[in-house]
Scaffold this motif. Structure first.
Motif, PDB file in Angstrom:
ATOM      1  N   UNK A  52     -18.972   7.275   3.321  1.00  0.00           N
ATOM      2  CA  UNK A  52     -20.263   6.568   4.226  1.00  0.00           C
ATOM      3  C   UNK A  52     -19.752   5.621   5.277  1.00  0.00           C
ATOM      4  N   UNK A  53     -18.563   5.104   5.231  1.00  0.00           N
ATOM      5  CA  UNK A  53     -18.149   3.854   6.068  1.00  0.00           C
ATOM      6  C   UNK A  53     -17.474   4.534   7.162  1.00  0.00           C
ATOM      7  N   UNK A  54     -16.809   5.746   6.966  1.00  0.00           N
ATOM      8  CA  UNK A  54     -16.331   6.580   8.178  1.00  0.00           C
ATOM      9  C   UNK A  54     -15.091   6.098   8.653  1.00  0.00           C
ATOM     10  N   UNK A  55     -14.274   5.572   7.905  1.00  0.00           N
ATOM     11  CA  UNK A  55     -12.989   4.899   8.560  1.00  0.00           C
ATOM     12  C   UNK A  55     -11.739   5.829   8.488  1.00  0.00           C
ATOM     13  N   UNK A  56     -11.011   6.083   9.419  1.00  0.00           N
ATOM     14  CA  UNK A  56      -9.739   6.455   9.590  1.00  0.00           C
ATOM     15  C   UNK A  56      -9.037   5.933  10.559  1.00  0.00           C
ATOM     16  N   UNK A  57      -7.832   5.462  10.072  1.00  0.00           N
ATOM     17  CA  UNK A  57      -6.875   4.725  11.075  1.00  0.00           C
ATOM     18  C   UNK A  57      -5.589   5.191  10.756  1.00  0.00           C
ATOM     19  N   UNK A  58      -4.876   5.059  12.040  1.00  0.00           N
ATOM     20  CA  UNK A  58      -3.386   5.491  12.425  1.00  0.00           C
ATOM     21  C   UNK A  58      -2.969   4.407  13.143  1.00  0.00           C
ATOM     22  N   UNK A  59      -1.636   3.935  12.745  1.00  0.00           N
ATOM     23  CA  UNK A  59      -0.639   2.828  13.056  1.00  0.00           C
ATOM     24  C   UNK A  59       0.612   3.493  13.691  1.00  0.00           C
ATOM     25  N   UNK A  60       1.127   3.344  14.803  1.00  0.00           N
ATOM     26  CA  UNK A  60       2.291   3.858  15.350  1.00  0.00           C
ATOM     27  C   UNK A  60       3.349   2.614  15.074  1.00  0.00           C
ATOM     28  N   UNK A  61       4.248   3.016  14.440  1.00  0.00           N
ATOM     29  CA  UNK A  61       5.577   1.912  13.862  1.00  0.00           C
ATOM     30  C   UNK A  61       6.844   2.588  14.401  1.00  0.00           C
ATOM     31  N   UNK A  62       7.539   1.782  15.466  1.00  0.00           N
ATOM     32  CA  UNK A  62       8.701   2.049  15.846  1.00  0.00           C
ATOM     33  C   UNK A  62      10.032   1.336  15.361  1.00  0.00           C
ATOM     34  N   UNK A  63      11.063   1.835  15.415  1.00  0.00           N
ATOM     35  CA  UNK A  63      12.283   1.016  14.981  1.00  0.00           C
ATOM     36  C   UNK A  63      12.393   0.990  13.535  1.00  0.00           C
ATOM     37  N   UNK A  64      12.176   1.920  12.798  1.00  0.00           N
ATOM     38  CA  UNK A  64      12.329   2.232  11.605  1.00  0.00           C
ATOM     39  C   UNK A  64      13.611   3.040  11.117  1.00  0.00           C
ATOM     40  N   UNK A  65      14.046   2.972  10.037  1.00  0.00           N
ATOM     41  CA  UNK A  65      15.580   3.458   9.683  1.00  0.00           C
ATOM     42  C   UNK A  65      15.059   4.419   8.233  1.00  0.00           C
ATOM     43  N   UNK A  66      14.857   5.685   8.456  1.00  0.00           N
ATOM     44  CA  UNK A  66      14.545   6.345   7.291  1.00  0.00           C
ATOM     45  C   UNK A  66      15.553   6.644   6.402  1.00  0.00           C
ATOM     46  N   UNK A  67      16.639   6.041   6.700  1.00  0.00           N
ATOM     47  CA  UNK A  67      18.076   6.352   5.927  1.00  0.00           C
ATOM     48  C   UNK A  67      18.156   5.059   4.912  1.00  0.00           C
ATOM     49  N   UNK A  68      17.146   4.070   5.103  1.00  0.00           N
ATOM     50  CA  UNK A  68      17.251   2.823   4.267  1.00  0.00           C
ATOM     51  C   UNK A  68      16.560   3.182   2.783  1.00  0.00           C
ATOM     52  N   UNK A  69      17.154   2.650   1.818  1.00  0.00           N
ATOM     53  CA  UNK A  69      16.622   2.783   0.527  1.00  0.00           C
ATOM     54  C   UNK A  69      16.037   1.718   0.040  1.00  0.00           C
ATOM     55  N   UNK A  70      15.154   1.740  -0.656  1.00  0.00           N
ATOM     56  CA  UNK A  70      14.253   0.808  -1.216  1.00  0.00           C
ATOM     57  C   UNK A  70      15.019  -0.268  -2.033  1.00  0.00           C
ATOM     58  N   UNK A  71      14.986  -1.607  -2.074  1.00  0.00           N
ATOM     59  CA  UNK A  71      15.490  -2.415  -3.024  1.00  0.00           C
ATOM     60  C   UNK A  71      14.983  -2.159  -4.388  1.00  0.00           C
ATOM     61  N   UNK A  72      15.946  -2.209  -5.319  1.00  0.00           N
ATOM     62  CA  UNK A  72      15.575  -2.055  -6.913  1.00  0.00           C
ATOM     63  C   UNK A  72      14.190  -2.536  -7.338  1.00  0.00           C
ATOM     64  N   UNK A  73      13.793  -3.712  -6.495  1.00  0.00           N
ATOM     65  CA  UNK A  73      12.552  -4.187  -7.022  1.00  0.00           C
ATOM     66  C   UNK A  73      11.545  -3.478  -6.866  1.00  0.00           C
ATOM     67  N   UNK A  74      11.539  -2.759  -5.753  1.00  0.00           N
ATOM     68  CA  UNK A  74      10.362  -1.657  -5.580  1.00  0.00           C
ATOM     69  C   UNK A  74      10.616  -0.273  -6.103  1.00  0.00           C
ATOM     70  N   UNK A  75      11.875   0.008  -5.880  1.00  0.00           N
ATOM     71  CA  UNK A  75      12.000   1.416  -6.251  1.00  0.00           C
ATOM     72  C   UNK A  75      11.845   1.534  -7.876  1.00  0.00           C
ATOM     73  N   UNK A  76      12.107   0.510  -8.810  1.00  0.00           N
ATOM     74  CA  UNK A  76      12.229   0.603 -10.173  1.00  0.00           C
ATOM     75  C   UNK A  76      10.788   0.502 -10.418  1.00  0.00           C
ATOM     76  N   UNK A  77       9.943  -0.304  -9.675  1.00  0.00           N
ATOM     77  CA  UNK A  77       8.420  -0.377 -10.138  1.00  0.00           C
ATOM     78  C   UNK A  77       7.775   1.053  -9.954  1.00  0.00           C
ATOM     79  N   UNK A  78       7.817   1.590  -8.827  1.00  0.00           N
ATOM     80  CA  UNK A  78       6.991   2.921  -8.355  1.00  0.00           C
ATOM     81  C   UNK A  78       7.808   3.899  -9.563  1.00  0.00           C
TER      82      UNK A  78
END
Length: 265
Positions: free
Chosen positions: A90-116
């Motif tokens: 009903x509220x019709x919200x669609x958003x995109x955000x461009x993010x530069x300078x990321x590294x797809x080869x970076x692994x998550x810290x265990x505090x994040x990966x273990x939780x998910x």
């Protein structure tokens, strides 16, 4: 073993070895409690840690403490091309955000990966894991597209004006993140880039646009997709995902933009 001077190996090794009887879960960072909850269809807030925290706070009359999310991003309004109005809530919200300078080869810290992982979600890399972490935390599904791969697929420059929302065409093919090729029909709602399908809205993204270890630029998607539209798409292709299960129950418009800011921060 790292030392700033002469290292006595026997002493260093002995100090690094845990004492007998130390719980192995503590050493592996797997000592978190896991709640297994059955959420009814009328309680979409129960599909997130924040939602459960609010419920517990209300029941116990205890003070609620949530991380503060700061909005320091500049925004501008745009209308996706080929906009299918029924695809959005009903509220019709669609958003995109461009993010530069990321590294797809970076692994998550265990505090994040273990939780998910404890929540039943596979750990991929930091870029993708954080989208899933925020989905589990806030209840808002997010999706990350590789911007360079999008430009390779479409052979055009990609910006916010490149995106659209439309019905699939009869027998249109879509290769999804799960590496399955789905034959679509008009009941399926697609997110497109220069009219090329890159996601089944609210369900799953395409394999060709996905984040890899080579990713340097990301387009982050967040939207308020209509519950019925997502349910129809999910049923049509025979696939139910963590994302679609949340959209089917309904998502509050109050969490979409904060979830984007949470990801960026």
């Amino acid at each position: 073993v790292v030392s700033t001077g002469i290292a006595i190996l026997e002493e260093e090794i002995n100090s690094a070895i845990p004492k007998i009887g130390t719980p192995v879960l503590n050493l592996l960072g797997l000592n978190e409690q896991v709640l297994d909850l059955a959420i009814t269809a009328n309680r979409p807030d129960g599909m997130s840690v924040f939602g459960i925290a609010r419920e517990v706070s209300a029941l116990t009359e205890k003070t609620l403490h949530l991380p503060r999310i700061i909005n320091n991003q500049t925004t501008k309004i745009f209308n996706p091309k080929y906009l299918k109005n029924e695809a959005l809530s009903e509220f019709g919200l669609y958003t995109i955000t461009i993010i530069e300078g990321v590294d797809g080869n970076t692994k998550s810290p265990t505090s994040i990966s273990n939780r998910i992982i404890n929540a039943g979600v596979k750990s991929i890399n930091a870029v993708v894991d954080i989208t899933n972490y925020i989905m589990l935390e806030q209840g808002q599904p997010l999706h990350a597209f590789d911007l360079d791969r999008l430009e390779g697929i479409t052979n055009k420059l990609v910006n916010e004006k490149s995106f659209g929302i439309r019905n699939a065409k009869a027998n249109e093919s879509f290769k999804a993140l799960d590496k399955e090729i789905y034959k679509l029909n008009e009941d399926v709602t697609l997110i497109t880039c220069h009219d090329i399908p890159i996601a089944v809205a609210g369900v799953i993204g395409s394999l060709e646009s996905s984040v890899t270890k080579h990713t340097k630029r990301v387009i982050l998607e967040a939207g308020l997709f209509n519950a019925t539209t997502v349910r129809n798409s999910s049923r049509s292709i025979g696939l139910r995902t963590e994302s679609s299960s949340r959209y089917e129950k309904g998502i509050s418009e109050q969490i979409t933009l904060p979830s984007v800011n949470r990801y960026i921060d």
